[in-house]
Design a protein around this motif. Structure first.
Motif, mmCIF file in Angstrom:
data_model
loop_
_atom_site.group_PDB
_atom_site.id
_atom_site.type_symbol
_atom_site.label_atom_id
_atom_site.label_comp_id
_atom_site.label_asym_id
_atom_site.label_seq_id
_atom_site.Cartn_x
_atom_site.Cartn_y
_atom_site.Cartn_z
ATOM 1 N N LEU A 1 50.312 36.388 49.399
ATOM 2 C CA LEU A 1 50.220 34.801 48.691
ATOM 3 C C LEU A 1 48.049 33.945 48.180
ATOM 4 C CD1 LEU A 1 52.837 32.778 50.636
ATOM 5 C CD2 LEU A 1 53.207 33.855 48.445
ATOM 6 N N CYS A 2 47.906 34.110 48.912
ATOM 7 C CA CYS A 2 46.123 33.631 48.963
ATOM 8 C C CYS A 2 45.732 33.896 47.543
ATOM 9 C CB CYS A 2 45.481 33.766 50.487
ATOM 10 S SG CYS A 2 45.700 35.339 50.819
ATOM 11 N N LYS A 3 45.692 35.332 47.253
ATOM 12 C CA LYS A 3 45.123 35.804 45.712
ATOM 13 C C LYS A 3 45.614 35.824 44.567
ATOM 14 C CE LYS A 3 44.428 39.630 48.410
ATOM 15 N NZ LYS A 3 44.413 41.053 48.333
ATOM 16 N N ARG A 4 44.632 35.800 43.469
ATOM 17 C CA ARG A 4 45.744 35.922 42.103
ATOM 18 C C ARG A 4 45.069 37.047 41.902
ATOM 19 N NH1 ARG A 4 42.221 30.013 41.859
ATOM 20 N NH2 ARG A 4 44.289 28.945 42.443
ATOM 21 N N LEU A 5 46.050 37.355 40.032
ATOM 22 C CA LEU A 5 45.752 38.645 39.574
ATOM 23 C C LEU A 5 44.321 38.003 38.535
ATOM 24 C CD1 LEU A 5 48.684 40.643 39.825
ATOM 25 C CD2 LEU A 5 47.133 40.873 41.221
ATOM 26 N N TYR A 6 43.812 38.826 37.530
ATOM 27 C CA TYR A 6 42.688 38.997 36.751
ATOM 28 C C TYR A 6 42.775 40.220 36.061
ATOM 29 C CZ TYR A 6 41.383 34.050 39.721
ATOM 30 O OH TYR A 6 41.178 33.082 39.742
ATOM 31 N N VAL A 7 42.114 39.184 34.220
ATOM 32 C CA VAL A 7 41.414 41.120 34.154
ATOM 33 C C VAL A 7 40.492 39.965 33.611
ATOM 34 C CG1 VAL A 7 41.905 42.438 31.893
ATOM 35 C CG2 VAL A 7 43.774 42.065 33.949
ATOM 36 N N CYS A 8 39.369 41.272 33.623
ATOM 37 C CA CYS A 8 38.171 41.145 32.850
ATOM 38 C C CYS A 8 37.997 41.078 31.460
ATOM 39 C CB CYS A 8 37.005 42.052 33.766
ATOM 40 S SG CYS A 8 35.876 41.860 33.599
ATOM 41 N N GLY A 9 37.785 39.985 30.273
ATOM 42 C CA GLY A 9 37.619 39.931 29.545
ATOM 43 C C GLY A 9 36.176 41.277 29.225
ATOM 44 N N SER A 10 35.268 41.025 29.984
ATOM 45 C CA SER A 10 33.635 42.043 29.331
ATOM 46 C C SER A 10 33.831 44.163 29.513
ATOM 47 C CB SER A 10 32.865 41.772 30.357
ATOM 48 O OG SER A 10 32.772 40.616 29.415
ATOM 49 N N CYS A 11 34.984 43.975 30.404
ATOM 50 C CA CYS A 11 35.182 45.489 31.507
ATOM 51 C C CYS A 11 36.444 46.271 31.249
ATOM 52 C CB CYS A 11 34.498 45.880 32.837
ATOM 53 S SG CYS A 11 35.297 45.102 34.333
ATOM 54 N N ARG A 12 36.834 44.848 31.551
ATOM 55 C CA ARG A 12 38.583 45.294 31.194
ATOM 56 C C ARG A 12 39.477 45.868 32.354
ATOM 57 N NH1 ARG A 12 39.028 42.941 25.978
ATOM 58 N NH2 ARG A 12 38.512 43.711 24.636
ATOM 59 N N GLU A 13 38.435 46.229 33.291
ATOM 60 C CA GLU A 13 39.602 45.730 34.931
ATOM 61 C C GLU A 13 40.474 44.878 35.624
ATOM 62 O OE1 GLU A 13 39.235 49.228 36.133
ATOM 63 O OE2 GLU A 13 38.311 49.302 34.647
ATOM 64 N N PRO A 14 40.889 45.147 36.229
ATOM 65 C CA PRO A 14 42.054 43.987 36.668
ATOM 66 C C PRO A 14 41.311 44.156 37.972
ATOM 67 C CG PRO A 14 43.241 46.315 36.407
ATOM 68 C CD PRO A 14 41.879 46.403 35.997
ATOM 69 N N PHE A 15 42.109 42.935 38.707
ATOM 70 C CA PHE A 15 41.245 42.373 40.005
ATOM 71 C C PHE A 15 41.849 41.942 40.681
ATOM 72 C CE2 PHE A 15 38.708 40.262 37.016
ATOM 73 C CZ PHE A 15 38.474 39.167 38.155
ATOM 74 N N GLU A 16 41.618 41.711 41.834
ATOM 75 C CA GLU A 16 42.333 40.602 42.673
ATOM 76 C C GLU A 16 41.179 39.298 42.772
ATOM 77 O OE1 GLU A 16 46.350 41.424 45.040
ATOM 78 O OE2 GLU A 16 44.215 42.358 45.897
#
Length: 169
Positions: free
Chosen positions: A149-164
């Motif tokens: 619950l303390c993290k969000r999910l993202y995707v980088c528009g530059s390297c296209r990698e998903p990350f928290e």
């Protein structure tokens, strides 16, 4: 430790206890310790008795029992028989308690460290998040909650990698 068949306790140094607790990993993020995360609030030594007070990162943390047992195990491994582990929610934990070295290890592990929480009200808008892999600010929030619950999910528009990314609290 035993003497004449009777258990005995030692009177460890405060610095020794803090060093042992600094080796206890966060159960959900093993690259940082509970000390790195700022969860250990107080350590008291009174003769052979050690009391450790910690603040969980989240009041409903599912790993609370694991943290408590890990603290007790770390102190008992020093030869202390009388260990008390207390948790407190006051003051509430904040991401500002995460030390600088831990923030860098989070980034290297692939989790965007939180921005400073600062003073004032909690905002509903996400703070600018930098991709932990390439450093870009060109990131898109894909989910308000990650693996915890303390993290969000993202995707980088530059390297296209998903990350928290850690939420700032």
């Amino acid at each position: 430790m035993e003497k004449d068949g009777e258990p005995s306790t030692i009177d460890p140094q405060l610095s020794t206890i803090w060093a042992a607790l600094a080796q206890v990993p966060d159960p959900e993020i093993p690259v940082v310790s509970i000390v790195d995360m700022g969860m250990v609030r107080e350590v008291e030594v009174d003769g052979g008795r050690v009391s450790v007070t910690f603040t969980p990162t989240f009041s409903g943390c599912p790993a609370l029992h694991v943290i408590r047992q890990s603290i007790e195990d770390a102190v008992r491994a020093l030869g202390v028989l009388d260990v008390e582990v207390r948790s407190t929610l006051t003051p509430p934990w904040t991401t500002d308690w995460i030390n600088a070295d831990a923030r860098e290890r989070l980034r290297q592990y692939g989790i965007a460290p939180p921005a400073p929480a600062g003073e004032g009200l909690i905002t509903l808008e996400a703070e600018p998040t930098r991709c932990p892999r390439c450093g870009s600010l060109n990131v898109n929030l894909t989910a308000s909650f990650g693996s915890t619950l303390c993290k969000r999910l993202y995707v980088c528009g530059s390297c296209r990698e998903p990350f928290e990314g850690f939420k700032s609290v």
